[in-house]
Design a protein around this motif. Structure first.
Motif, PDB file in Angstrom:
ATOM      1  N   ASN A  90      -8.047  57.902 -35.588  1.00 34.55           N
ATOM      2  CA  ASN A  90      -6.853  58.551 -35.284  1.00 34.55           C
ATOM      3  C   ASN A  90      -5.660  58.016 -35.798  1.00 34.55           C
ATOM      4  OD1 ASN A  90      -8.076  60.585 -33.710  1.00 34.55           O
ATOM      5  ND2 ASN A  90      -7.889  59.539 -31.775  1.00 34.55           N
ATOM      6  N   GLN A 101     -15.467  59.309 -32.750  1.00 39.66           N
ATOM      7  CA  GLN A 101     -15.109  60.478 -33.734  1.00 39.66           C
ATOM      8  C   GLN A 101     -16.182  61.058 -34.195  1.00 39.66           C
ATOM      9  OE1 GLN A 101     -11.931  60.336 -32.749  1.00 39.66           O
ATOM     10  NE2 GLN A 101     -11.462  60.839 -34.539  1.00 39.66           N
ATOM     11  N   ASN A 204      -0.495  59.728 -24.913  1.00 34.97           N
ATOM     12  CA  ASN A 204      -1.050  58.898 -26.028  1.00 34.97           C
ATOM     13  C   ASN A 204      -0.789  57.582 -25.808  1.00 34.97           C
ATOM     14  OD1 ASN A 204      -2.629  58.655 -28.541  1.00 34.97           O
ATOM     15  ND2 ASN A 204      -0.409  58.370 -29.394  1.00 34.97           N
ATOM     16  N   VAL A 211       0.075  65.929 -29.956  1.00 33.18           N
ATOM     17  CA  VAL A 211      -1.047  65.434 -30.532  1.00 33.18           C
ATOM     18  C   VAL A 211      -1.564  66.672 -31.731  1.00 33.18           C
ATOM     19  CG1 VAL A 211      -3.652  64.588 -30.413  1.00 33.18           C
ATOM     20  CG2 VAL A 211      -1.688  63.881 -28.836  1.00 33.18           C
ATOM     21  N   THR A 213      -4.157  67.886 -33.929  1.00 37.51           N
ATOM     22  CA  THR A 213      -5.770  67.635 -34.332  1.00 37.51           C
ATOM     23  C   THR A 213      -6.003  68.631 -35.941  1.00 37.51           C
ATOM     24  OG1 THR A 213      -6.476  67.984 -32.180  1.00 37.51           O
ATOM     25  CG2 THR A 213      -8.140  67.957 -33.984  1.00 37.51           C
ATOM     26  N   PHE A 255      -9.699  64.626 -36.889  1.00 40.64           N
ATOM     27  CA  PHE A 255      -9.100  63.570 -36.397  1.00 40.64           C
ATOM     28  C   PHE A 255      -7.780  64.131 -35.706  1.00 40.64           C
ATOM     29  CE2 PHE A 255      -8.084  64.246 -40.945  1.00 40.64           C
ATOM     30  CZ  PHE A 255      -6.814  64.236 -40.739  1.00 40.64           C
ATOM     31  N   ASP A 256      -6.893  63.129 -35.110  1.00 45.59           N
ATOM     32  CA  ASP A 256      -5.797  63.518 -34.403  1.00 45.59           C
ATOM     33  C   ASP A 256      -4.820  62.731 -34.764  1.00 45.59           C
ATOM     34  OD1 ASP A 256      -6.914  65.198 -32.641  1.00 45.59           O
ATOM     35  OD2 ASP A 256      -7.210  63.824 -30.986  1.00 45.59           O
ATOM     36  N   SER A 258      -0.655  61.641 -33.962  1.00 44.28           N
ATOM     37  CA  SER A 258       0.289  61.809 -33.041  1.00 44.28           C
ATOM     38  C   SER A 258       1.729  61.755 -33.277  1.00 44.28           C
ATOM     39  CB  SER A 258      -0.029  60.664 -32.042  1.00 44.28           C
ATOM     40  OG  SER A 258      -1.355  60.969 -31.355  1.00 44.28           O
TER      41      SER A 258
END
Length: 344
Positions: A90, A101, A204, A211, A213, A255-256, A258
């Motif tokens: 992330n 992940q 987070n 967030v 994605t 994945f994220d 933020s």
């Protein structure tokens, strides 16, 4: 004179304690790294000037992945050598270790390994060992690359007991040495891609954030990734913005990303605009309307820490020591003046 000796004795002890703590902290920051790992290029290596494995195999071909691990310490060491899929963390980095992940497609390296993908080895002092992983390439031809990695790190099972015997709280840092593995069965690359999956308000690291994605559903990695995210309310007023640099994204990974918020966004309608670029000149953009409900606001607010700062124990201890030292100096001056007065 007794008071004077007592003062200097106490002062020496305080200085000694502070000096010891600083020295101990500096020593603890120098982690002991008693090993290295060297890649052994296979015969089908595309470019033997690279430090990682990048091989061109035929569909269904059986092959060996090999690395040489060296124990440079003066004692026997225990290691785990692991072959894993390459994922995207992330923090926009390619991770070659096992983690939460996941990849969003097959085939992947973990499916090709024949036998144990985690090998435990014991190595005598000043020795080296070749570790081998056997794999079978997919029978069906694919475009792009299968990306993974081989990692080596200390086997915690042999060191956990010693750590548990130490009194007090200790922080153990695991050093991992990794090298990339790229597998192909035809020349040429596919263009990677970045697509929006979802975006929402969520906690987070105990702070509110939007967030986002994202996914790269193509079989190629992306290097030198720069991103920018902007959040606006329904009136077009900017409420948050964030950017990242020098990221890396693995093939077929999700994945994220933020965007930190100063405070939890109230229920309402917001928009997210994001963009990304790669070192090879590729660019991507995404847009998302975000509806924040009362339930989302309550759940986010419940799982964050709202401006709670840790109690400054270190500052309290330092101030206390300064006060004690000043009091002792005052006491010493008082005793010296009283003695001089008596002598007069």
């Amino acid at each position: 004179m007794k008071a004077k000796k007592l003062f200097f004795t106490f002062l020496t002890i305080i200085i000694g304690i502070l000096t010891y703590n600083i020295s101990a902290s500096a020593a603890n920051n120098n982690a002991d790294i008693p090993f290295t790992m060297e890649t052994i290029h296979p015969n089908d290596q595309i470019n033997k000037s690279t430090s990682y494995i990048d091989a061109l195999y035929k569909p269904g071909q059986q092959q060996k992945l090999q690395v040489k691990v060296r124990n440079s310490s003066n004692t026997t060491q225990h290691f785990i050598v692991s072959a894993s899929d390459a994922t995207t963390s992330n923090g926009l980095a390619i991770d070659y270790t096992k983690n939460k992940q996941k990849l969003i497609g097959s085939p992947k390296l973990s499916e090709l390994i024949n036998g144990n993908a985690d090998q435990a080895i014991a190595m005598p002092a000043k020795s080296s060992k070749i570790v081998t992983f056997n794999l079978t390439m997919p029978r069906e031809q694919f475009k792009g690359i299968i990306m993974g990695g081989i990692s080596v790190y200390k086997d915690d099972r042999f060191y956990q007991q010693n750590n548990n015997n130490n009194k007090g709280v200790s922080i153990n840092n695991r050093f991992v040495y990794s090298t990339a593995v790229l597998l192909r069965n035809q020349k040429g690359n596919v263009l990677p891609d970045i697509k929006l999956v979802d975006a929402k308000q969520a906690p987070n690291n105990q702070s509110p954030a939007i967030v986002t994605t994202l996914k790269n559903d193509k079989r190629n990695f992306i290097s030198g990734v720069k991103t920018r995210s902007t959040i606006k309310d329904k009136d077009g007023k900017k409420v948050a913005e964030n950017s990242t640099n020098l990221g890396q994204i693995a093939p077929i990974s999700q994945f994220d990303l933020s965007t930190p918020l100063n405070e939890t966004l109230s229920p309402g309608e917001y928009t997210l605009d994001g963009q990304a670029s790669a070192s090879d000149g590729q660019n991507w953009t995404w847009h998302k309307k975000i509806i924040i409900t009362q339930q989302n606001f309550d759940n986010t607010q419940k799982n964050i820490v709202t401006n709670k700062k840790p109690f400054p124990w270190a500052m309290v201890i330092i101030i206390t020591l300064i006060v004690v030292i000043l009091l002792l100096i005052g006491l010493l001056l008082y005793l010296l003046l009283k003695r001089r007065k008596n002598e007069q």
